[in-house]
Design an enzyme around this catalytic site. Structure first.
Site, mmCIF file in Angstrom:
data_model
loop_
_atom_site.group_PDB
_atom_site.id
_atom_site.type_symbol
_atom_site.label_atom_id
_atom_site.label_comp_id
_atom_site.label_asym_id
_atom_site.label_seq_id
_atom_site.Cartn_x
_atom_site.Cartn_y
_atom_site.Cartn_z
ATOM 1 N N HIS A 57 -41.588 3.838 -2.730
ATOM 2 C CA HIS A 57 -42.750 4.290 -3.615
ATOM 3 C C HIS A 57 -42.900 3.050 -4.625
ATOM 4 C CE1 HIS A 57 -42.010 9.274 -5.159
ATOM 5 N NE2 HIS A 57 -42.429 8.688 -4.218
ATOM 6 N N GLU A 59 -43.500 1.777 -7.424
ATOM 7 C CA GLU A 59 -42.145 1.170 -8.069
ATOM 8 C C GLU A 59 -40.923 0.196 -7.607
ATOM 9 O OE1 GLU A 59 -43.072 5.008 -10.430
ATOM 10 O OE2 GLU A 59 -43.112 4.216 -8.132
ATOM 11 N N CYS A 86 -41.648 8.770 -10.960
ATOM 12 C CA CYS A 86 -40.742 10.579 -10.429
ATOM 13 C C CYS A 86 -39.714 10.568 -11.071
ATOM 14 C CB CYS A 86 -41.577 10.881 -9.371
ATOM 15 S SG CYS A 86 -39.833 9.360 -8.630
ATOM 16 N N CYS A 95 -37.953 7.426 -9.169
ATOM 17 C CA CYS A 95 -37.847 6.296 -9.496
ATOM 18 C C CYS A 95 -37.900 5.972 -11.007
ATOM 19 C CB CYS A 95 -39.725 5.775 -9.768
ATOM 20 S SG CYS A 95 -40.128 6.005 -7.606
ATOM 21 N N THR A 206 -71.281 25.454 15.618
ATOM 22 C CA THR A 206 -71.404 24.040 15.501
ATOM 23 C C THR A 206 -69.661 24.016 16.791
ATOM 24 O OG1 THR A 206 -72.198 23.660 13.387
ATOM 25 C CG2 THR A 206 -70.357 21.291 14.581
ATOM 26 N N LEU A 214 -63.536 15.939 16.815
ATOM 27 C CA LEU A 214 -63.060 15.921 15.175
ATOM 28 C C LEU A 214 -61.918 14.930 15.302
ATOM 29 C CD1 LEU A 214 -63.602 19.130 13.417
ATOM 30 C CD2 LEU A 214 -65.161 17.589 14.254
ATOM 31 N N GLY A 266 -72.350 23.074 10.098
ATOM 32 C CA GLY A 266 -74.119 22.507 10.498
ATOM 33 C C GLY A 266 -74.337 23.020 8.731
ATOM 34 N N THR A 269 -72.766 26.658 6.890
ATOM 35 C CA THR A 269 -71.155 26.023 6.730
ATOM 36 C C THR A 269 -71.112 25.477 5.399
ATOM 37 O OG1 THR A 269 -70.819 26.452 8.816
ATOM 38 C CG2 THR A 269 -68.902 25.183 7.395
#
Length: 334
Positions: A57, A59, A86, A95, A206, A214, A266, A269
């Site tokens: 993390h 820290e 955390c 942390c 689509t 995608l 589209g 949606t």
């Protein structure tokens, strides 16, 4: 929570935390973006950010960056962190425990972590250990940085981003034809945005008519999970998820720990998400032409852009000659 009386020094170092945190935008997810700075007598002696989920993390990285000759200064130092440290064991140790073990005298926190296993526990643990803790410095900016993470834990659904491109006269598609509105540069930006989301969704039409991949082939990053919305989907590609309703999409993605969803479908949606109020922000690219001026007399059925509901335009930008509007859902929790 009331924001404390701010001093110039706290603001400066918290802004640096925010700068550092943004470096984790692509790889920290589904964890929040967090930056940390260690300061002693007006000098930064260590700094870091959460680089990648499953790794140290902010820290941890900030304290590890302190040079050996400066380690003795930690007991007189302040650690600034944009999100509450955390207090639980996850993929890494707490942390808050690390900060206590290093003997720092003060901790300045941007905002409280909404995650159920933290929610003030890290702050309380620090205070119980005798560390002075200031909470709420640049709180709005710190919360906005992790609006996706906040939405997931507070609303119990993914943060939903809508995206589409349109001509100047409001056309986003033409039935039976492929209408290319984006240019090479904005296509790359689209793939960058895909890399910043864990899942991406299109509608059944689509998928069946365009067979989109995608993926993020124009950008470096992880491919989002492809999702299709609609009934009676034919030939669902391997690895895709299929859902029948907007509610089912959001409920199942939440259960599976998916925090961010990009909707590139589209009009039907996109309008479904807008009408149900199940969206948070949207990006609309304006092409540099009007369909009416370029139709060449063709008698085609055009697909017009969705209709806004509870939306506010918050920012406009121009990239490589293209105008992009940034909208937000005014009822969404940030």
């Amino acid at each position: 929570m009331l924001q404390p009386d701010l001093n110039a020094e706290d603001i400066i170092y918290m802004r640096r935390c925010l700068q550092l945190a943004r470096n984790g935008q692509q790889n920290a997810q589904p964890n929040p973006m967090v930056g940390a700075v260690v300061v002693c007598n007006g000098r930064i002696i260590g700094e870091g950010y959460h680089v990648r989920c499953g790794e140290g993390h902010a820290e941890v990285n900030a304290l590890a960056s302190v040079k050996q000759e400066d380690v003795h200064l930690l007991k007189e130092s302040t650690i600034y962190v944009s999100l509450e440290p955390c207090s639980h064991y996850g993929k890494t140790p707490p942390c808050a425990d690390l900060i206590i073990s290093k003997g720092l005298k003060r901790c300045v926190v941007g905002c409280v972590d909404p995650f159920a296993k933290v929610q003030g526990r890290g702050i309380q643990k620090l205070r119980d250990a005798g560390i002075e803790v200031t909470v709420g410095v640049l709180v709005d900016e710190c919360r906005a940085l992790n609006k996706r993470f906040m939405t997931f834990h507070q609303l119990k659904r993914p943060f939903v981003t809508l995206k589409w491109a349109r001509t100047r006269d409001g056309v986003m598609g033409v039935k039976g034809e492929r209408l290319m509105i984006s240019n090479t540069y904005t296509q790359m930006l689209c793939h960058k945005r895909r890399a910043e989301h864990q899942a991406i969704l299109v509608g059944r039409k689509t998928l069946e008519e365009d067979a989109p991949s995608l993926n993020v082939r124009l950008w470096s990053g992880r491919h989002p999970q492809p999702v299709v919305l609609g009934s009676n989907v034919k030939n669902l590609p391997e690895g895709w998820w299929c859902f029948q309703t907007v509610e089912e999409v959001l409920n199942v993605l939440y259960e599976r720990g998916v925090q961010t969803l990009l909707v590139e479908g589209g009009r039907t949606t996109l309008q479904a998400f807008i009408d149900k109020g199940m969206w948070d922000e949207a990006f609309v690219e304006f092409g540099d032409f009007s369909w009416a001026d370029n139709a060449d007399g063709k008698d085609c059925e055009t697909i017009l852009v969705p209709t806004w509901k509870d939306a506010e335009r918050v920012e406009d930008e121009v990239v490589m000659g293209r105008h992009i509007e940034h909208w937000k859902h005014v009822a969404a929790t940030e």
